[in-house]
Design a protein around this motif. Structure first.
Motif, mmCIF file in Angstrom:
data_model
loop_
_atom_site.group_PDB
_atom_site.id
_atom_site.type_symbol
_atom_site.label_atom_id
_atom_site.label_comp_id
_atom_site.label_asym_id
_atom_site.label_seq_id
_atom_site.Cartn_x
_atom_site.Cartn_y
_atom_site.Cartn_z
ATOM 1 N N GLY A 155 0.051 -14.402 13.682
ATOM 2 C CA GLY A 155 -1.050 -13.673 14.289
ATOM 3 C C GLY A 155 -0.591 -12.390 14.973
ATOM 4 N N MET A 156 0.588 -12.432 15.591
ATOM 5 C CA MET A 156 1.145 -11.223 16.212
ATOM 6 C C MET A 156 1.364 -10.147 15.160
ATOM 7 S SD MET A 156 4.695 -10.725 18.385
ATOM 8 C CE MET A 156 5.754 -10.853 16.931
ATOM 9 N N PHE A 157 1.881 -10.550 14.003
ATOM 10 C CA PHE A 157 2.067 -9.579 12.923
ATOM 11 C C PHE A 157 0.718 -9.083 12.398
ATOM 12 C CE2 PHE A 157 6.195 -12.009 12.012
ATOM 13 C CZ PHE A 157 6.925 -11.157 12.828
ATOM 14 N N GLU A 158 -0.229 -9.994 12.255
ATOM 15 C CA GLU A 158 -1.555 -9.625 11.758
ATOM 16 C C GLU A 158 -2.199 -8.557 12.635
ATOM 17 O OE1 GLU A 158 -4.836 -9.848 9.196
ATOM 18 O OE2 GLU A 158 -2.955 -10.926 8.996
ATOM 19 N N LEU A 159 -1.996 -8.664 13.946
ATOM 20 C CA LEU A 159 -2.656 -7.763 14.899
ATOM 21 C C LEU A 159 -1.874 -6.484 15.164
ATOM 22 C CD1 LEU A 159 -3.821 -10.464 17.456
ATOM 23 C CD2 LEU A 159 -5.321 -9.095 15.982
ATOM 24 N N ASN A 160 -0.570 -6.484 14.864
ATOM 25 C CA ASN A 160 0.268 -5.361 15.292
ATOM 26 C C ASN A 160 1.039 -4.653 14.187
ATOM 27 O OD1 ASN A 160 0.284 -5.580 18.473
ATOM 28 N ND2 ASN A 160 0.524 -7.667 17.712
ATOM 29 N N ASN A 161 1.093 -5.232 12.999
ATOM 30 C CA ASN A 161 1.925 -4.643 11.954
ATOM 31 C C ASN A 161 1.439 -3.280 11.489
ATOM 32 O OD1 ASN A 161 3.771 -6.668 11.876
ATOM 33 N ND2 ASN A 161 3.350 -7.298 9.786
ATOM 34 N N LEU A 162 2.396 -2.494 10.991
ATOM 35 C CA LEU A 162 2.086 -1.251 10.295
ATOM 36 C C LEU A 162 2.598 -1.354 8.869
ATOM 37 C CD1 LEU A 162 3.067 1.598 12.781
ATOM 38 C CD2 LEU A 162 0.807 0.715 12.292
ATOM 39 N N ASP A 163 1.916 -0.656 7.972
ATOM 40 C CA ASP A 163 2.450 -0.531 6.623
ATOM 41 C C ASP A 163 3.777 0.201 6.686
ATOM 42 O OD1 ASP A 163 0.293 -1.751 5.431
ATOM 43 O OD2 ASP A 163 -0.746 0.127 5.003
ATOM 44 N N LEU A 164 4.755 -0.322 5.975
ATOM 45 C CA LEU A 164 6.053 0.327 5.861
ATOM 46 C C LEU A 164 6.064 1.071 4.533
ATOM 47 C CD1 LEU A 164 9.491 -1.322 6.586
ATOM 48 C CD2 LEU A 164 9.130 -0.010 4.507
ATOM 49 N N VAL A 165 6.220 2.385 4.576
ATOM 50 C CA VAL A 165 6.167 3.220 3.383
ATOM 51 C C VAL A 165 7.350 4.175 3.390
ATOM 52 C CG1 VAL A 165 4.838 4.934 2.093
ATOM 53 C CG2 VAL A 165 3.634 3.112 3.301
ATOM 54 N N VAL A 166 8.101 4.205 2.279
ATOM 55 C CA VAL A 166 9.206 5.158 2.127
ATOM 56 C C VAL A 166 9.045 5.823 0.763
ATOM 57 C CG1 VAL A 166 11.700 5.506 2.130
ATOM 58 C CG2 VAL A 166 10.708 3.666 3.511
ATOM 59 N N ALA A 167 8.959 7.155 0.758
ATOM 60 C CA ALA A 167 8.726 7.898 -0.480
ATOM 61 C C ALA A 167 9.889 7.723 -1.446
ATOM 62 C CB ALA A 167 8.503 9.377 -0.169
ATOM 63 N N SER A 168 9.566 7.718 -2.726
ATOM 64 C CA SER A 168 10.568 7.479 -3.757
ATOM 65 C C SER A 168 11.344 8.750 -4.116
ATOM 66 C CB SER A 168 9.887 6.942 -5.027
ATOM 67 O OG SER A 168 10.777 6.936 -6.114
ATOM 68 N N PRO A 169 12.673 8.676 -4.210
ATOM 69 C CA PRO A 169 13.453 9.832 -4.668
ATOM 70 C C PRO A 169 13.207 10.122 -6.148
ATOM 71 C CG PRO A 169 14.868 7.902 -4.455
ATOM 72 C CD PRO A 169 13.540 7.528 -3.872
ATOM 73 N N GLU A 212 11.587 14.503 5.742
ATOM 74 C CA GLU A 212 12.944 14.093 6.131
ATOM 75 C C GLU A 212 13.057 12.629 6.520
ATOM 76 O OE1 GLU A 212 11.443 16.423 9.869
ATOM 77 O OE2 GLU A 212 11.006 16.325 7.725
ATOM 78 N N ASP A 213 11.956 11.913 6.585
ATOM 79 C CA ASP A 213 11.978 10.503 6.999
ATOM 80 C C ASP A 213 12.187 9.621 5.775
ATOM 81 O OD1 ASP A 213 11.465 11.104 9.744
ATOM 82 O OD2 ASP A 213 9.364 11.460 9.209
ATOM 83 N N LYS A 214 13.422 9.179 5.593
ATOM 84 C CA LYS A 214 13.819 8.489 4.367
ATOM 85 C C LYS A 214 14.051 6.991 4.549
ATOM 86 C CE LYS A 214 14.039 12.418 2.067
ATOM 87 N NZ LYS A 214 13.021 12.761 1.044
ATOM 88 N N ASP A 215 13.662 6.439 5.696
ATOM 89 C CA ASP A 215 13.840 5.002 5.893
ATOM 90 C C ASP A 215 12.566 4.396 6.462
ATOM 91 O OD1 ASP A 215 13.800 5.636 8.595
ATOM 92 O OD2 ASP A 215 15.969 5.485 8.848
ATOM 93 N N GLY A 216 12.654 3.136 6.907
ATOM 94 C CA GLY A 216 11.462 2.403 7.302
ATOM 95 C C GLY A 216 11.042 2.540 8.746
ATOM 96 N N GLN A 217 11.680 3.397 9.527
ATOM 97 C CA GLN A 217 11.278 3.560 10.920
ATOM 98 C C GLN A 217 9.839 4.069 11.021
ATOM 99 O OE1 GLN A 217 14.542 5.026 13.800
ATOM 100 N NE2 GLN A 217 15.120 5.937 11.862
ATOM 101 N N ALA A 218 9.157 3.665 12.086
ATOM 102 C CA ALA A 218 7.814 4.169 12.344
ATOM 103 C C ALA A 218 7.926 5.553 12.995
ATOM 104 C CB ALA A 218 7.053 3.224 13.262
ATOM 105 N N VAL A 219 7.247 6.514 12.423
ATOM 106 C CA VAL A 219 7.284 7.895 12.914
ATOM 107 C C VAL A 219 5.915 8.237 13.475
ATOM 108 C CG1 VAL A 219 7.714 10.307 12.314
ATOM 109 C CG2 VAL A 219 9.008 8.484 11.166
#
Length: 496
Positions: free
Chosen positions: A362-376, A441-448
């Motif tokens: 439930g914590m993940f359901e309420l707080n998660n963000l999509d993790l998106v990293v563009a493809s090289p 320039e954001d090439k990893d899974g960190q939230a920006v």
């Protein structure tokens, strides 16, 4: 659902410990945790604090200009979607792409030829809240029951076109093993592939540092490599298979439980090595105070039981809501039993109660963000297309057949879901002053998190959990899934 009605006997057996784990942290403990986290991550432009009006929120410690970076938040728990793994080879810790452009293309085409490739629409620039649509892919309204099968294949015309442009296995192997180099690919160098320390084929990394970090934090309990006893490996594979067939949010929950168990073990080892008699006298030999300490990071997240807070899919009628939520609870219990078979730790038994498991999800359901990293791979083909004419014509003699073979799926990005401890403290507004936004320039899974307008010192930093451009009533309906009615200025101005 009370512990007495739970199908899990651990809920009743450890009810006092469960209540202690789920109790809100003290204001002092909470403030110390976030102050320490902000100092550690060097995010000194913000502060997490509580106010009487809004509760916990994130506030500006400085002025921000429009477009300025507010926060790059480290991942606490994250996982790549299982269906996305056939399209993108990424580091299982930081989620950057690894290997080479050739390996990414060759691997994707190899899986595509076997019929495993899954096309996923994705926005390369944004990370958005997931809880609006995050529900088990096998639970849909079909009269009395909700179980159905979902295929995620491409359309017949697209499949035929891809089949016509498919390449031989020999060519794909040359791409993947490095015998065939694509023109200008040296401009898109990626970190090398580092294997899992436990020898499993599920996880790969960009560096030994990421491999060791993931091993120490989560994966040493969840690895199904050859070094794992066969009974445990089989149990892990059953758990993973169930998560892949239903909802891979269970993988995140398993990571969270593994994280707490491994942290508990480190704390216990430290106490035993230091022979801290004072601590041992205070705990009176009980394991629970150490478990409580190990749980601290999770205790800070806003929680609710998964079956209570999950949004009702459009396919489920309100008359079937109670039945749907009961099936969600039963689905979580099935997952929990499979995980318990694989990694149960008697000293950490409360973690394997349904109440704890459901609350973590439930914590993940309420707080998660999509993790998106563009493809090289997308960047590579755009680069080729932008070359001056003579160079482009020469390069496309080699690259065009690979682009044709990939078809519309050439630009699929890494997709997953993640929990970020600082970002998760940001409150919603339908007129936010910040947004999750991936830059080039954001090439990893960190939230920006970037400012969408000027932000004053001490102003609260807000993001939107939903599409804030939809009408007032629709916004309020969407936000009801989060358990509140929005009273931001935009909603006050638009309410009837």
């Amino acid at each position: 659902m009370s512990s007495s009605s739970s199908p899990c006997p651990l809920d009743a057996e450890f009810s006092d410990q469960i209540a202690a784990l789920l109790a809100p942290p003290s204001p002092q403990s909470e403030q110390e945790y976030y102050d320490e986290l902000i100092e550690k991550t060097k995010c000194d432009g913000i502060r997490v604090k509580r106010t009487k009006k809004i509760g916990k929120g994130v506030f500006a410690n400085k002025e921000f200009k429009e477009g300025e970076l507010i926060l790059k938040d480290q991942i606490l728990f994250a996982a790549q979607h299982s269906s996305n793994k056939v399209d993108c080879l990424v580091c299982s810790r930081c989620f950057c792409f690894i290997g080479s452009v050739e390996l990414q293309i060759g691997r994707k085409l190899y899986f595509q030829n076997t019929g495993l490739s899954r096309k996923q629409d994705c926005d390369h620039d944004t990370i958005s809240s997931t809880s609006e649509e995050d529900f088990p892919t096998e639970l849909l309204d079909e009269g009395e029951g909700f179980i159905t099968d979902h295929s995620n294949g491409v359309g017949s015309s697209t499949s035929q076109k891809l089949k016509e442009n498919s390449l031989s296995e020999e060519i794909l192997e040359s791409l993947m093993n490095g015998d065939l180099s694509l023109p200008h690919s040296k401009n898109f160098l990626l970190p090398p592939v580092v294997a899992c320390p436990g020898g499993c084929e599920e996880e790969h990394y960009c560096s030994q540092q990421c491999a060791d970090s993931d091993w120490g934090l989560f994966h040493s309990l969840l690895c199904n490599g050859n070094g794992v006893e066969s009974t445990q490996r089989d149990a892990l594979l059953r758990f993973i298979d169930h998560a892949n067939r239903t909802n891979d949010i269970f993988i995140l929950a398993a990571k969270a439980i593994s994280f707490v168990i491994l942290k508990y073990r480190k704390l216990k080892q430290h106490i035993e090595n230091s022979k801290d008699k004072v601590y041992q006298e205070v705990t009176d030999g009980s394991c629970f105070p150490l478990l409580f300490d190990a749980w601290k990071s999770i205790s800070m997240g806003f929680k609710g039981r998964w079956w209570d807070c999950i949004s009702l899919p459009d396919e489920v009628s309100f008359s079937n809501e109670a039945s749907f939520r009961m099936q969600i609870r039963d689905l979580a219990f099935t997952s929990l039993q499979l995980l318990k078979d694989a990694i149960f730790n008697k000293e950490c038994a409360p973690l394997f109660s349904l109440e704890i498991y459901g609350t973590i999800i439930g914590m993940f359901e309420l707080n998660n963000l999509d993790l998106v990293v563009a493809s090289p791979v997308e960047d590579y083909f755009i680069y080729i297309d932008d070359l001056p004419f003579p160079e482009k014509e020469e390069a496309e003699k080699v690259t065009k057949r690979f682009l044709n073979a990939l078809g519309e799926e050439y630009s699929v990005c890494c997709q997953g879901t993640g929990f970020y401890p600082l970002q998760s403290c940001m409150n919603h507004s339908c007129c936010p002053n910040a947004q999750a936004f991936k830059r080039d320039e954001d090439k990893d899974g960190q939230a920006v998190i970037l400012a969408t307008r000027s932000i004053s010192l001490e102003e609260e930093i807000t993001i939107s959990y939903i599409d804030e451009d939809v009408p007032f009533e629709e916004r309020q309906a969407l936000l009801a899934d989060y358990g509140f009615r929005c009273k931001c200025q935009k909603c006050l101005d638009e309410q009837p």
